[in-house]
Design a protein around this motif. Structure first.
Motif, PDB file in Angstrom:
ATOM      1  N   GLU A  36      53.983   8.121 -46.452  1.00 33.91           N
ATOM      2  CA  GLU A  36      52.451   8.169 -46.800  1.00 33.91           C
ATOM      3  C   GLU A  36      52.305   7.637 -48.113  1.00 33.91           C
ATOM      4  OE1 GLU A  36      51.436  12.083 -46.152  1.00 33.91           O
ATOM      5  OE2 GLU A  36      51.686  11.883 -44.064  1.00 33.91           O
ATOM      6  N   ARG A  37      53.123   7.999 -49.128  1.00 33.76           N
ATOM      7  CA  ARG A  37      53.028   7.350 -50.684  1.00 33.76           C
ATOM      8  C   ARG A  37      53.255   5.958 -50.636  1.00 33.76           C
ATOM      9  NH1 ARG A  37      57.035  11.060 -53.666  1.00 33.76           N
ATOM     10  NH2 ARG A  37      57.280  11.890 -51.792  1.00 33.76           N
ATOM     11  N   ARG A  38      54.113   5.447 -50.054  1.00 31.78           N
ATOM     12  CA  ARG A  38      54.540   3.835 -49.832  1.00 31.78           C
ATOM     13  C   ARG A  38      53.282   3.307 -49.328  1.00 31.78           C
ATOM     14  NH1 ARG A  38      59.573   4.532 -48.197  1.00 31.78           N
ATOM     15  NH2 ARG A  38      58.815   4.413 -45.900  1.00 31.78           N
ATOM     16  N   GLN A  39      52.663   3.792 -48.158  1.00 34.64           N
ATOM     17  CA  GLN A  39      51.525   3.322 -47.624  1.00 34.64           C
ATOM     18  C   GLN A  39      50.090   3.448 -48.491  1.00 34.64           C
ATOM     19  OE1 GLN A  39      51.623   1.444 -44.663  1.00 34.64           O
ATOM     20  NE2 GLN A  39      49.373   1.116 -44.732  1.00 34.64           N
ATOM     21  N   ALA A  40      50.036   4.362 -49.238  1.00 35.50           N
ATOM     22  CA  ALA A  40      49.022   4.617 -50.358  1.00 35.50           C
ATOM     23  C   ALA A  40      49.120   3.529 -51.242  1.00 35.50           C
ATOM     24  CB  ALA A  40      48.793   5.808 -50.759  1.00 35.50           C
ATOM     25  N   ARG A  41      50.312   3.313 -51.784  1.00 39.01           N
ATOM     26  CA  ARG A  41      50.508   2.247 -53.006  1.00 39.01           C
ATOM     27  C   ARG A  41      50.318   0.794 -52.311  1.00 39.01           C
ATOM     28  NH1 ARG A  41      55.421   5.336 -54.398  1.00 39.01           N
ATOM     29  NH2 ARG A  41      56.530   4.098 -53.066  1.00 39.01           N
ATOM     30  N   ARG A  42      50.683   0.392 -51.245  1.00 42.31           N
ATOM     31  CA  ARG A  42      50.527  -0.682 -50.590  1.00 42.31           C
ATOM     32  C   ARG A  42      49.158  -1.080 -50.305  1.00 42.31           C
ATOM     33  NH1 ARG A  42      54.833  -0.370 -45.745  1.00 42.31           N
ATOM     34  NH2 ARG A  42      56.784  -0.736 -47.029  1.00 42.31           N
ATOM     35  N   THR A  43      48.388  -0.089 -49.984  1.00 38.95           N
ATOM     36  CA  THR A  43      46.896  -0.367 -49.801  1.00 38.95           C
ATOM     37  C   THR A  43      46.055  -0.383 -51.163  1.00 38.95           C
ATOM     38  OG1 THR A  43      46.913   1.201 -47.935  1.00 38.95           O
ATOM     39  CG2 THR A  43      44.704   0.741 -48.588  1.00 38.95           C
ATOM     40  N   ALA A  44      46.652   0.426 -52.064  1.00 39.51           N
ATOM     41  CA  ALA A  44      46.024   0.213 -53.403  1.00 39.51           C
ATOM     42  C   ALA A  44      46.222  -0.990 -53.880  1.00 39.51           C
ATOM     43  CB  ALA A  44      46.614   1.255 -54.379  1.00 39.51           C
ATOM     44  N   ARG A  45      47.682  -1.672 -53.949  1.00 35.24           N
ATOM     45  CA  ARG A  45      48.005  -2.991 -54.290  1.00 35.24           C
ATOM     46  C   ARG A  45      47.040  -4.224 -53.788  1.00 35.24           C
ATOM     47  NH1 ARG A  45      53.699  -1.040 -54.596  1.00 35.24           N
ATOM     48  NH2 ARG A  45      53.573  -2.304 -52.561  1.00 35.24           N
TER      49      ARG A  45
END
Length: 137
Positions: free
Chosen positions: A108-117
């Protein structure tokens, strides 16, 4: 008449096969090796104490005492392996169960970082495009 086995290409002497389990982390493996060595010394001392007792040697009593002390040390070494393994798992996350909470949270954290980038790239691209249009007008 040649059978199917005779027509096959011969296998080499060394065949790489995938390992079923992952290798132990270095600190855990070090503690496990230390525990095995201490346990081997303890068993050797116990055997020596037994044989010296059978022969009636004066060394039997000191060997029995050292065997008792070594048993305590071997127990400590095995507990050290267990504690080291627990500490390593706690520090580096749970990797043994695919549906574990730690993996889900990391995903979930990885997905949130990808979305933010992706959002940051999109806003930067829009700003660049808008800035380019303003300079041409």
């Amino acid at each position: 008449m040649a059978t199917a086995d005779e027509t096959e290409v011969p296998r080499g002497l060394w065949v790489e096969e995938p390992v079923g389990r992952r290798r132990l982390p270095d600190p855990v493996r070090t503690a496990a090796v230390r525990a095995v060595i201490v346990a081997a010394v303890t068993v050797t001392q116990a055997l020596m104490a037994f044989f010296l007792t059978l022969t009636g040697s004066w060394l039997a009593f000191p060997m029995v005492l050292s065997s008792v002390a070594s048993t305590v040390g071997a127990t400590w070494a095995v507990l050290d392996v267990w504690v080291t393994r627990q500490v390593w798992n706690q520090r580096h996350g749970v990797v043994s169960v695919p549906s574990s909470t730690a993996r889900r949270l990391r995903r979930e954290r990885r997905q949130a970082r990808r979305t933010a980038r992706a959002e940051a790239r999109e806003t930067a691209r829009i700003r660049r495009r808008a800035a380019g249009r303003l300079s041409q007008a």
